[in-house]
Scaffold this motif. Structure first.
Motif, mmCIF file in Angstrom:
data_model
loop_
_atom_site.group_PDB
_atom_site.id
_atom_site.type_symbol
_atom_site.label_atom_id
_atom_site.label_comp_id
_atom_site.label_asym_id
_atom_site.label_seq_id
_atom_site.Cartn_x
_atom_site.Cartn_y
_atom_site.Cartn_z
ATOM 1 N N ALA A 12 1.236 -1.037 -0.196
ATOM 2 C CA ALA A 12 -0.207 0.140 0.008
ATOM 3 C C ALA A 12 0.972 1.056 0.433
ATOM 4 O O ALA A 12 0.667 2.448 -0.782
ATOM 5 N N GLU A 56 -4.483 4.856 9.506
ATOM 6 C CA GLU A 56 -5.757 3.916 8.929
ATOM 7 C C GLU A 56 -7.007 5.070 8.541
ATOM 8 O O GLU A 56 -7.082 5.797 9.282
ATOM 9 N N ARG A 60 -8.028 1.114 5.381
ATOM 10 C CA ARG A 60 -6.968 1.221 4.443
ATOM 11 C C ARG A 60 -5.830 1.755 4.968
ATOM 12 O O ARG A 60 -6.342 2.396 5.474
#
Length: 166
Positions: A12, A56, A60
């Motif tokens: 990510a 976060e 995500r």
């Protein structure tokens, strides 16, 4: 939510950073680092005892921040450079400020003395303002040191001294 980054976050993180490599002048890299390079960077920062954080949102990774050594020579050992990147969908939510606040707190607790920010003068003042609001002062400008996307770019140096124990 802020927390320490882990290796599971690296895909990510890589995706967030790749956006800035491809689509902006916020970084002067031309090629997004691959997974092995992100692992190397993560390991170097965390093994040096420096903070590497993620924010976060909605389960995500919305952004990340870390401090790396300013220079490799030993006399610079108490000085770090910060790096903060947010996913495009996470801008404007206060996450950059939260990440920077946590970085500064951890750096202070670690006995670091100075934090440097090197910010591209792209015309977007958001990163410079984020740092100014947290006590960073503009201390220099390097003129036309970057050449990306057909633009000659300055970088602006910001610095903040951290409180020291009595």
């Amino acid at each position: 939510m802020l927390r320490d980054a882990s290796t599971a976050d690296l895909p990510a993180i890589a995706e967030i950073y790749a956006h800035y490599v491809r689509d902006s002048v916020a970084t002067f890299e031309f090629d997004a680092p691959d997974a092995a390079e992100w692992q190397r960077r993560f390991t170097a920062i965390t093994e040096a005892g420096l903070p590497f954080l993620v924010a976060e949102s909605d389960g995500r990774v919305a952004g990340y921040a870390y401090c790396g050594p300013w220079k490799t020579r030993p006399a610079y050992r108490h000085t770090v450079e910060d790096s903060i990147y947010l996913a495009p969908w996470a801008l404007g939510r206060g996450l950059g400020g939260a990440l920077l606040d946590e970085l500064l707190d951890r750096c202070t607790r670690s006995g670091l003395r100075e934090v440097i920010a090197v910010i591209t003068d792209s015309g977007d003042e958001s990163s410079a303002e984020l740092h100014r609001r947290r006590g960073f002062a503009e201390v220099g400008r390097l003129r036309q040191v970057g050449d990306k996307h057909g633009r000659l770019l300055d970088t602006v140096l910001f610095q903040r001294s951290l409180p020291q124990p009595e």
